[in-house]
Scaffold this motif. Sequence first.
Motif, PDB file in Angstrom:
ATOM      1  N   LYS A 264      56.091  53.023  26.391  1.00  0.00           N
ATOM      2  CA  LYS A 264      55.535  53.488  27.659  1.00  0.00           C
ATOM      3  C   LYS A 264      54.281  52.691  27.988  1.00  0.00           C
ATOM      4  CE  LYS A 264      53.912  57.647  30.078  1.00  0.00           C
ATOM      5  NZ  LYS A 264      53.679  59.105  29.972  1.00  0.00           N
ATOM      6  N   LEU A 265      54.288  52.046  29.143  1.00  0.00           N
ATOM      7  CA  LEU A 265      53.146  51.278  29.615  1.00  0.00           C
ATOM      8  C   LEU A 265      52.481  52.023  30.761  1.00  0.00           C
ATOM      9  CD1 LEU A 265      55.059  47.928  29.644  1.00  0.00           C
ATOM     10  CD2 LEU A 265      53.014  48.285  28.283  1.00  0.00           C
ATOM     11  N   THR A 266      51.187  52.265  30.645  1.00  0.00           N
ATOM     12  CA  THR A 266      50.419  52.929  31.696  1.00  0.00           C
ATOM     13  C   THR A 266      49.276  52.024  32.111  1.00  0.00           C
ATOM     14  OG1 THR A 266      50.921  55.104  30.741  1.00  0.00           O
ATOM     15  CG2 THR A 266      49.110  54.987  32.336  1.00  0.00           C
ATOM     16  N   ALA A 267      49.215  51.667  33.397  1.00  0.00           N
ATOM     17  CA  ALA A 267      48.203  50.724  33.876  1.00  0.00           C
ATOM     18  C   ALA A 267      47.398  51.317  35.015  1.00  0.00           C
ATOM     19  CB  ALA A 267      48.875  49.431  34.343  1.00  0.00           C
ATOM     20  N   PHE A 268      46.096  51.038  35.023  1.00  0.00           N
ATOM     21  CA  PHE A 268      45.192  51.421  36.103  1.00  0.00           C
ATOM     22  C   PHE A 268      44.607  50.146  36.705  1.00  0.00           C
ATOM     23  CE2 PHE A 268      45.402  54.999  33.248  1.00  0.00           C
ATOM     24  CZ  PHE A 268      45.409  56.109  34.081  1.00  0.00           C
ATOM     25  N   TYR A 269      44.579  50.066  38.037  1.00  0.00           N
ATOM     26  CA  TYR A 269      44.120  48.862  38.725  1.00  0.00           C
ATOM     27  C   TYR A 269      42.932  49.168  39.633  1.00  0.00           C
ATOM     28  CZ  TYR A 269      48.612  46.942  37.240  1.00  0.00           C
ATOM     29  OH  TYR A 269      49.671  46.527  36.488  1.00  0.00           O
ATOM     30  N   SER A 270      42.082  48.152  39.816  1.00  0.00           N
ATOM     31  CA  SER A 270      40.918  48.293  40.690  1.00  0.00           C
ATOM     32  C   SER A 270      40.469  46.918  41.170  1.00  0.00           C
ATOM     33  CB  SER A 270      39.762  48.988  39.954  1.00  0.00           C
ATOM     34  OG  SER A 270      39.309  48.175  38.875  1.00  0.00           O
ATOM     35  N   ASP A 271      39.506  46.886  42.071  1.00  0.00           N
ATOM     36  CA  ASP A 271      38.898  45.636  42.543  1.00  0.00           C
ATOM     37  C   ASP A 271      39.929  44.623  43.030  1.00  0.00           C
ATOM     38  OD1 ASP A 271      35.837  45.806  41.745  1.00  0.00           O
ATOM     39  OD2 ASP A 271      36.983  46.678  40.108  1.00  0.00           O
ATOM     40  N   TYR A 272      40.886  45.100  43.822  1.00  0.00           N
ATOM     41  CA  TYR A 272      41.875  44.182  44.383  1.00  0.00           C
ATOM     42  C   TYR A 272      41.200  43.132  45.265  1.00  0.00           C
ATOM     43  CZ  TYR A 272      45.885  46.982  42.909  1.00  0.00           C
ATOM     44  OH  TYR A 272      46.846  47.631  42.167  1.00  0.00           O
ATOM     45  N   GLY A 273      41.675  41.889  45.133  1.00  0.00           N
ATOM     46  CA  GLY A 273      41.159  40.810  45.962  1.00  0.00           C
ATOM     47  C   GLY A 273      39.925  40.134  45.426  1.00  0.00           C
ATOM     48  N   SER A 274      39.324  40.688  44.349  1.00  0.00           N
ATOM     49  CA  SER A 274      38.154  40.034  43.756  1.00  0.00           C
ATOM     50  C   SER A 274      38.615  38.757  43.062  1.00  0.00           C
ATOM     51  CB  SER A 274      37.470  40.957  42.737  1.00  0.00           C
ATOM     52  OG  SER A 274      38.384  41.348  41.730  1.00  0.00           O
ATOM     53  N   LYS A 275      37.823  37.728  43.110  1.00  0.00           N
ATOM     54  CA  LYS A 275      38.230  36.435  42.549  1.00  0.00           C
ATOM     55  C   LYS A 275      38.419  36.543  41.040  1.00  0.00           C
ATOM     56  CE  LYS A 275      36.833  31.576  42.243  1.00  0.00           C
ATOM     57  NZ  LYS A 275      38.166  31.088  42.599  1.00  0.00           N
ATOM     58  N   ALA A 276      39.579  36.108  40.577  1.00  0.00           N
ATOM     59  CA  ALA A 276      39.864  36.115  39.148  1.00  0.00           C
ATOM     60  C   ALA A 276      39.358  34.807  38.550  1.00  0.00           C
ATOM     61  CB  ALA A 276      41.365  36.273  38.909  1.00  0.00           C
ATOM     62  N   ALA A 277      38.092  34.800  38.156  1.00  0.00           N
ATOM     63  CA  ALA A 277      37.456  33.582  37.637  1.00  0.00           C
ATOM     64  C   ALA A 277      37.859  33.375  36.184  1.00  0.00           C
ATOM     65  CB  ALA A 277      35.942  33.686  37.777  1.00  0.00           C
ATOM     66  N   VAL A 278      39.000  32.737  35.974  1.00  0.00           N
ATOM     67  CA  VAL A 278      39.521  32.510  34.628  1.00  0.00           C
ATOM     68  C   VAL A 278      39.331  31.051  34.255  1.00  0.00           C
ATOM     69  CG1 VAL A 278      41.577  32.585  33.178  1.00  0.00           C
ATOM     70  CG2 VAL A 278      41.212  34.350  34.917  1.00  0.00           C
ATOM     71  N   GLN A 279      38.719  30.812  33.098  1.00  0.00           N
ATOM     72  CA  GLN A 279      38.451  29.448  32.646  1.00  0.00           C
ATOM     73  C   GLN A 279      39.051  29.209  31.264  1.00  0.00           C
ATOM     74  OE1 GLN A 279      34.163  29.056  32.834  1.00  0.00           O
ATOM     75  NE2 GLN A 279      34.236  28.334  34.950  1.00  0.00           N
ATOM     76  N   ALA A 280      39.563  28.016  31.050  1.00  0.00           N
ATOM     77  CA  ALA A 280      40.098  27.647  29.745  1.00  0.00           C
ATOM     78  C   ALA A 280      38.955  27.382  28.780  1.00  0.00           C
ATOM     79  CB  ALA A 280      40.964  26.401  29.878  1.00  0.00           C
ATOM     80  N   PRO A 281      39.151  27.669  27.495  1.00  0.00           N
ATOM     81  CA  PRO A 281      38.104  27.350  26.504  1.00  0.00           C
ATOM     82  C   PRO A 281      37.956  25.841  26.372  1.00  0.00           C
ATOM     83  CG  PRO A 281      40.119  28.044  25.415  1.00  0.00           C
ATOM     84  CD  PRO A 281      40.324  28.303  26.872  1.00  0.00           C
ATOM     85  N   PRO A 282      36.822  25.360  25.860  1.00  0.00           N
ATOM     86  CA  PRO A 282      36.614  23.919  25.687  1.00  0.00           C
ATOM     87  C   PRO A 282      37.711  23.293  24.827  1.00  0.00           C
ATOM     88  CG  PRO A 282      34.564  25.100  25.373  1.00  0.00           C
ATOM     89  CD  PRO A 282      35.643  26.145  25.441  1.00  0.00           C
ATOM     90  N   ALA A 283      38.155  22.106  25.209  1.00  0.00           N
ATOM     91  CA  ALA A 283      39.234  21.430  24.486  1.00  0.00           C
ATOM     92  C   ALA A 283      38.901  21.244  23.006  1.00  0.00           C
ATOM     93  CB  ALA A 283      39.522  20.078  25.133  1.00  0.00           C
ATOM     94  N   GLY A 284      37.624  21.045  22.699  1.00  0.00           N
ATOM     95  CA  GLY A 284      37.215  20.830  21.318  1.00  0.00           C
ATOM     96  C   GLY A 284      37.312  22.067  20.454  1.00  0.00           C
ATOM     97  N   GLU A 285      37.571  23.222  21.069  1.00  0.00           N
ATOM     98  CA  GLU A 285      37.666  24.465  20.317  1.00  0.00           C
ATOM     99  C   GLU A 285      39.096  24.989  20.247  1.00  0.00           C
ATOM    100  OE1 GLU A 285      34.921  27.333  21.852  1.00  0.00           O
ATOM    101  OE2 GLU A 285      33.233  25.934  21.848  1.00  0.00           O
ATOM    102  N   THR A 286      40.068  24.151  20.628  1.00  0.00           N
ATOM    103  CA  THR A 286      41.454  24.605  20.655  1.00  0.00           C
ATOM    104  C   THR A 286      42.331  23.825  19.684  1.00  0.00           C
ATOM    105  OG1 THR A 286      42.158  23.076  22.402  1.00  0.00           O
ATOM    106  CG2 THR A 286      41.197  25.166  23.096  1.00  0.00           C
TER     107      THR A 286
END
Length: 303
Positions: A264-286
Motif C-alpha cells: 500500500k502506497l500513500t502519498a501526500f503532495y504540496s507546493d505544486y508548481g514550485s521549481k524542482a531544483a535538482v542537481q547532480a552530485p559532483p562527478a568526482g564523488e560518483t
Amino acid sequence: MNKSTRKRAGVALTAVALAAGLSGCGDKAAGGKAADGVGDVTQALTAAYEKTSAAKSAKFRMTMEVEGAGAGIGTGTTTMTGVQGWDPTVMDVTMSGGAFAAAEAAGGPSEMRMVMLDQVMYMDMGAKQAAQMDGKRWMKMDLAGLAEESGDASLQQLTQGMSGTNQDPAQQLAILLESPGIKHVGPEKVEGVDTEHYKGSVSMDEVLKNEKSFPGMTAEQRKAFTASIEKTGVKGYDTEVWVDGNGFPAKMIVDMKMPQGAMKLTAFYSDYGSKAAVQAPPAGETVDFMEMMKGLSEAGAEG
C-alpha cells in the motif's frame, strides 16, 4: 571494490528501484468514463489531471507498507520525502525504513538519498560504501544505458521502475480516469484541507496491453517485463485520490494485493508548481555502476 561491495550495493539499489517503480504505472493520455454515467466525476478528474500535468512539479511524502513476501523486499514501512518534477522528469528524495533493513544489515545505509535527472540516477550509498569505493559515496546509474545493454529481464524491470516515468500524480489521475468503476466518494478533509475523494480499480491486464504504458521499452523488453509482472500474480490494484479546492491532488493511495502479500502506497503532495531544483552530485564523488560491474566481472573471470 570486491564481491561484498557489489552485494551490498545490489541490495540497496534493488530496494530503491522497487520502492520507486511501484508508485504508479500507466499512460498519460487521460480518458475514460464515469461509473453509472456520472459525467461530472470524469470532468472533475480530467480538470485535475490537466492542472496537475501543467504544474510540472510538487513536494511529496510517501509511505510504502508491505505485508508478506509477495513484493520481494520484506515487510515493513518505508518512508520517502522529497521533490519531484514530471516535465522534465527529475527527483530528489530521501528514503528510509522497512525496505532498507536488508541493506543496512548487509552494511549499506539505513536511509538513502536518491537524485534523478536526464535519465541518470544517483544514489548516496553512505559512508561505509564510500570507504570501499575510493571515498566516492554516490552510485551513478545511466538508466537508458542499462536498459539498452542488459538482456536481463529483472534488471530491465528495475531500470524501468527507477526511470520515474510513472511517478507523478498526474499519471495516477490518468490511470484513475481509465478505470471503468471510477466513483466520487464525497467530501473529506485531508490534514485540515477540504477535498473531494474519488476511487477506482485498475486492471493490470489493461495496463500491460496498453503500448503507451511503458514508454521507451522495446517489444522484447515489454514482453519480459509483462512476464515478470504476471509471475507476481498481481491482477490489478485499487487507487484513490483526494482533490483539493485548487484542483490538485492532496493525497493518493495505491493498494495492491498479491498472492503472498500486499503493498500500500500513500502519498501526500504540496507546493505544486514550485521549481524542482535538482542537481547532480559532483562527478568526482560518483562511481559509475556499469563500469563497476564490468570491472567486477573481469576480475571474476581472471580469478
